[in-house]
Scaffold this motif. Structure first.
Motif, PDB file in Angstrom:
ATOM      1  N   GLY A   1       2.195  -2.424  -4.072  1.00 23.29           N
ATOM      2  CA  GLY A   1       1.045  -1.700  -3.527  1.00 23.29           C
ATOM      3  C   GLY A   1       0.292  -2.641  -2.602  1.00 23.29           C
ATOM      4  O   GLY A   1       0.868  -3.238  -1.705  1.00 23.29           O
TER       5      GLY A   1
ATOM      6  N   ARG B   1      10.347   0.107   1.587  1.00 22.67           N
ATOM      7  CA  ARG B   1      10.274   0.287   0.134  1.00 22.67           C
ATOM      8  C   ARG B   1      11.473  -0.386  -0.529  1.00 22.67           C
ATOM      9  O   ARG B   1      12.599  -0.285  -0.044  1.00 22.67           O
ATOM     10  CB  ARG B   1      10.299   1.762  -0.239  1.00 22.67           C
TER      11      ARG B   1
ATOM     12  N   ARG C   1       6.337   0.922  -6.453  1.00 20.72           N
ATOM     13  CA  ARG C   1       5.464   0.625  -5.335  1.00 20.72           C
ATOM     14  C   ARG C   1       5.823  -0.675  -4.637  1.00 20.72           C
ATOM     15  O   ARG C   1       5.123  -1.108  -3.744  1.00 20.72           O
ATOM     16  CB  ARG C   1       4.015   0.554  -5.821  1.00 20.72           C
TER      17      ARG C   1
END
Length: 115
Positions: free
Chosen positions: A65, A37, A26
């Motif tokens: 996240g 990412r 994440r």
């Protein structure tokens, strides 16, 4: 490593690897409004997927996240196969509370009960 496999099988393995990375990892880099990412992360830098990633330079933020982990200064990038590898000059963890301008005691009660 997979040169002996047919092209369709190699493509299937690559697609499965990318899908697994998206599920379990994440970590992401935020550069203003752009979010990328992170494929790999180590002490001296990180790697992004070459497709859809820009050449980052300057101050960026790294998140796990929704949690802000680091601020870093990206100084260079190199294309390595299907990855773009970035190195940073410095990496600073983000504190979850303001810095104290006084000495904290070793033992601090969780709360005071008045009688």
């Amino acid at each position: 490593m997979y040169e002996f496999l047919p092209a369709a099988v190699r493509q299937g393995l690559e697609d499965a690897r990318k899908a697994a990375l998206k599920r379990k990892d994440r970590l992401s880099v935020h550069d203003g409004d752009d979010v990328h990412r992170i494929r790999r992360f180590w002490d001296g830098g990180f790697a992004l997927d070459i497709v859809g990633s820009d050449r980052l330079r300057g101050h960026v933020d790294i998140y796990d996240g929704p949690k802000h982990l680091y601020q870093c200064l990206v100084m260079s990038s190199v294309d390595d196969g299907d990855e773009r590898v970035f190195e940073f000059k410095w990496l600073t963890p983000v504190a979850d509370r303001p810095a104290a301008d006084f000495v904290r005691p070793d033992f601090a009660p969780a709360g005071l009960i008045e009688g």
